[in-house]
Design a protein around this motif. Sequence first.
Motif, short mmCIF file in Angstrom:
data_model
loop_
_atom_site.label_atom_id
_atom_site.label_comp_id
_atom_site.label_asym_id
_atom_site.label_seq_id
_atom_site.Cartn_x
_atom_site.Cartn_y
_atom_site.Cartn_z
N THR A 164 46.08 -3.30 2.87
CA THR A 164 47.38 -3.64 3.44
C THR A 164 48.16 -2.36 3.72
OG1 THR A 164 48.95 -3.70 1.56
CG2 THR A 164 47.37 -5.53 1.74
N THR A 165 49.12 -2.46 4.60
CA THR A 165 50.09 -1.39 4.78
C THR A 165 51.31 -1.71 3.92
OG1 THR A 165 51.33 -2.41 6.60
CG2 THR A 165 49.31 -1.21 7.17
N ILE A 191 50.22 11.37 18.06
CA ILE A 191 50.27 10.47 16.90
C ILE A 191 50.86 11.22 15.71
CG2 ILE A 191 48.95 9.02 15.33
CD1 ILE A 191 48.98 7.98 18.19
N ARG A 192 51.86 10.63 15.10
CA ARG A 192 52.50 11.25 13.94
C ARG A 192 51.58 11.24 12.73
NH1 ARG A 192 58.75 10.88 13.71
NH2 ARG A 192 59.32 10.93 15.91
N THR A 193 51.73 12.25 11.90
CA THR A 193 50.92 12.37 10.68
C THR A 193 51.10 11.15 9.79
OG1 THR A 193 51.12 14.77 10.77
CG2 THR A 193 50.45 13.81 8.67
N VAL A 198 48.11 6.67 7.03
CA VAL A 198 47.87 5.26 6.74
C VAL A 198 46.42 4.90 7.05
CG1 VAL A 198 48.46 2.89 7.34
CG2 VAL A 198 50.27 4.60 7.14
N VAL A 199 45.93 5.30 8.21
CA VAL A 199 44.55 4.98 8.61
C VAL A 199 43.55 5.64 7.67
CG1 VAL A 199 42.83 5.20 10.45
CG2 VAL A 199 45.21 4.67 11.02
N LEU A 208 43.24 1.60 1.18
CA LEU A 208 41.87 2.01 1.51
C LEU A 208 41.84 2.68 2.87
CD1 LEU A 208 39.74 -1.11 0.46
CD2 LEU A 208 40.10 0.99 -0.84
N ASP A 209 40.88 3.57 3.05
CA ASP A 209 40.60 4.15 4.36
C ASP A 209 40.17 3.02 5.29
OD1 ASP A 209 39.37 5.41 6.58
OD2 ASP A 209 38.82 7.15 5.35
#
Length: 353
Positions: A164-165, A191-193, A198-199, A208-209
């Motif tokens: 989940t985020t 794309i912001r760090t 998150v990814v 999780l990755d």
Amino acid sequence: MLVGDDIGESTEGTKVEVTLGDIDLDQPTTVLSQLNVWLNDEGQGVERGVQLRKRKRIIPMWKIIEASEVVKKNLPKTTRLRTLDPMKAIPHDDMVKLLKLCSEWRHNPNLVMQFGNVEAEIEFFASLVKANGWLKGDHIDLGLYLIRKRQQQLEEVEISDWTTTDVFFMNHIHTCFADNKRKKEQVGWKIRTSLVNVVNGKVPACGLDWHNTYQVYVPCMLQKYKHWVALEIDLIQCEIKVYDSMVSLIPDQSLKEELGPLSITIPNLLHTLDFYEEGVYANECTRDWWCPWPIHRVDVPQQANQGDCGMFVLKYIELLSAEISLATCTSQNMPFFGLKLAAEIARGDAYMP
């Protein structure tokens, strides 16, 4: 079962002894009723001479830990999230702990209790136990953190394919979308760090990755309607599924417009990271993933009032990730789920199957 020794007071204005021994812990509605007296009965703090504006006293309760710090549970190999019983009774010891905590809050409303990164005042728990209580982002983030932490604790007996985020993920999505939309000449997305982290599974804690998952569940506040929904980013079907507890509130077209930035940003984010060029997804994506991802609602149980959408979102994500039926997601059960979440936050752990 009746136990206890703490005191409270009546709602009639007459001071009486209310001990935990007067509260039937086998009846969640009775516990909720007493918690509402302690947490939601306005004016009692002032009546008792409490200086509500004086300096707050912060009491640390527990800290957020990373996945590498999680202690694995020594559980039978037959233990699986799918054996989780959503309606399993709250242990009496945890009920007593919650009652004592809220009784202490009642006697000193200036207390601030820190659960993880959340500094919770009395209103924080009041929202969990009152009828139609509105959940804020902090409630949902703590609930999801405990779900992810439990996932890590079960890792040795169960291989998970989801994560989940947190609530703030959608803020990152909207900021990223706005940044790139303003570009006159588009040569790849910036794309912001914060999104890359998150990814890669660096945030939120115990995440999780995404390379090791198939589904990513996202809590989302639809700002125009002030309504929580659960989203599932399906990394195989390359689509976004919406679990909405009040479909009558928002027309499909309005929903798709509000989630448009997510539909466009996700494929660009994954393209920037070469997500589909290697690993388990190299040959599995079922559509042209670089195009905006389609959005569609999934048929799910509906709420019967105005305030339960946040709790529905938490239960949708918890049960879907465990591959459990959503049959218990009813407005009738939401007060119990709110009480259970309060007990889990107080103890710092989600209940095991």
